[in-house]
Design a protein around this motif. Sequence first.
Motif, PDB file in Angstrom:
ATOM      1  N   PHE A  66      85.616  77.512  22.154  1.00 60.04           N
ATOM      2  CA  PHE A  66      85.234  76.839  23.180  1.00 60.04           C
ATOM      3  C   PHE A  66      83.676  76.205  22.688  1.00 60.04           C
ATOM      4  O   PHE A  66      83.074  77.034  22.239  1.00 60.04           O
ATOM      5  N   ILE A  67      83.471  74.992  23.156  1.00 57.74           N
ATOM      6  CA  ILE A  67      82.148  74.254  22.603  1.00 57.74           C
ATOM      7  C   ILE A  67      81.701  73.833  23.859  1.00 57.74           C
ATOM      8  O   ILE A  67      82.131  73.144  24.604  1.00 57.74           O
ATOM      9  N   PHE A  68      80.314  74.349  24.233  1.00 56.18           N
ATOM     10  CA  PHE A  68      79.584  74.010  25.174  1.00 56.18           C
ATOM     11  C   PHE A  68      78.770  72.563  25.112  1.00 56.18           C
ATOM     12  O   PHE A  68      77.925  72.832  24.417  1.00 56.18           O
ATOM     13  N   GLN A  69      78.684  71.658  26.099  1.00 53.73           N
ATOM     14  CA  GLN A  69      77.914  70.508  25.736  1.00 53.73           C
ATOM     15  C   GLN A  69      76.725  70.547  26.506  1.00 53.73           C
ATOM     16  O   GLN A  69      75.748  69.545  26.531  1.00 53.73           O
ATOM     17  N   SER A  70      76.734  71.486  27.787  1.00 48.81           N
ATOM     18  CA  SER A  70      75.512  71.525  28.528  1.00 48.81           C
ATOM     19  C   SER A  70      75.118  73.091  28.784  1.00 48.81           C
ATOM     20  O   SER A  70      76.269  73.867  28.728  1.00 48.81           O
TER      21      SER A  70
ATOM     22  N   SER B  63      76.004  71.237  19.731  1.00 51.28           N
ATOM     23  CA  SER B  63      76.351  71.863  20.999  1.00 51.28           C
ATOM     24  C   SER B  63      75.151  72.538  21.460  1.00 51.28           C
ATOM     25  O   SER B  63      74.267  73.041  20.574  1.00 51.28           O
ATOM     26  N   VAL B  64      75.123  73.208  22.801  1.00 50.28           N
ATOM     27  CA  VAL B  64      74.046  74.066  23.091  1.00 50.28           C
ATOM     28  C   VAL B  64      74.671  75.636  23.115  1.00 50.28           C
ATOM     29  O   VAL B  64      73.848  76.649  23.132  1.00 50.28           O
ATOM     30  N   GLY B  65      75.995  75.851  22.665  1.00 49.13           N
ATOM     31  CA  GLY B  65      76.592  77.030  22.514  1.00 49.13           C
ATOM     32  C   GLY B  65      77.884  76.928  22.278  1.00 49.13           C
ATOM     33  O   GLY B  65      78.771  75.837  22.424  1.00 49.13           O
ATOM     34  N   TYR B  66      78.721  78.147  21.663  1.00 46.70           N
ATOM     35  CA  TYR B  66      79.893  77.799  21.511  1.00 46.70           C
ATOM     36  C   TYR B  66      80.552  79.402  21.899  1.00 46.70           C
ATOM     37  O   TYR B  66      79.945  80.558  22.060  1.00 46.70           O
ATOM     38  N   ALA B  67      81.917  79.457  22.046  1.00 44.15           N
ATOM     39  CA  ALA B  67      82.661  80.883  22.123  1.00 44.15           C
ATOM     40  C   ALA B  67      83.773  81.045  21.190  1.00 44.15           C
ATOM     41  O   ALA B  67      84.233  79.686  21.079  1.00 44.15           O
TER      42      ALA B  67
END
Length: 198
Positions: free
Chosen positions: A124-128, A68-72
């Motif tokens: 949360f996992i962000f794909q962009s 991913s590009v990031g996560y929370a």
Amino acid sequence: MNSIYRFLGALFLLCLCLNNPSFAQFSNPFGPDKTVAEQRQEILKKNEQILKQLYSAEPKAKDLIEKSVGYATFSNFGMKILIAGGGSGSGVVINKMSSKPTYMNMAEVQAGLGLGIKSFQNIFIFQSEAALNDFVNSGWTFGGQVTAAAKYDKDGTSYQDATVVAPGVLMYQLTDSGLAAEITGKGTKYYKDSTLNK
């Protein structure tokens, strides 16, 4: 007449809980004596604990986060008393491109009958980059309840049992009993913490 009694009873119980020191501890988990630096450190420590729990419950989630590009991660404490309830929590967004954490809060308001206390963690996992920035900067609101059915993208790639909750955003929810099959997030607002991000 019965509805009036139920309403008055709910208000009475709510007042009792708000004046209970143990509830105050949950509603303000850092306590009055924690510095900004200490609060940040506690959130980052909790972030590591949540990831460890997630990987234990769903080992394949690690692969999703790594790609991913990031996560929370967010930790929530909620209370529901007869006719109304709510909750609050704190968390952090990690942008893997910049490695800079963004500290955030969450607030939840629910309506309905019931009496109970619940605690859970959201990941949360962000794909962009656009999805991550929208979550951080737009004060993202999660307004519904979804089941973990959307496990594949349009090309048939597995989401490793994560749930699609927005374009480019996957989500896991952990409870005391493990990974939640049905994610609940009714009326939950996520927003930047103005103090911790200074």
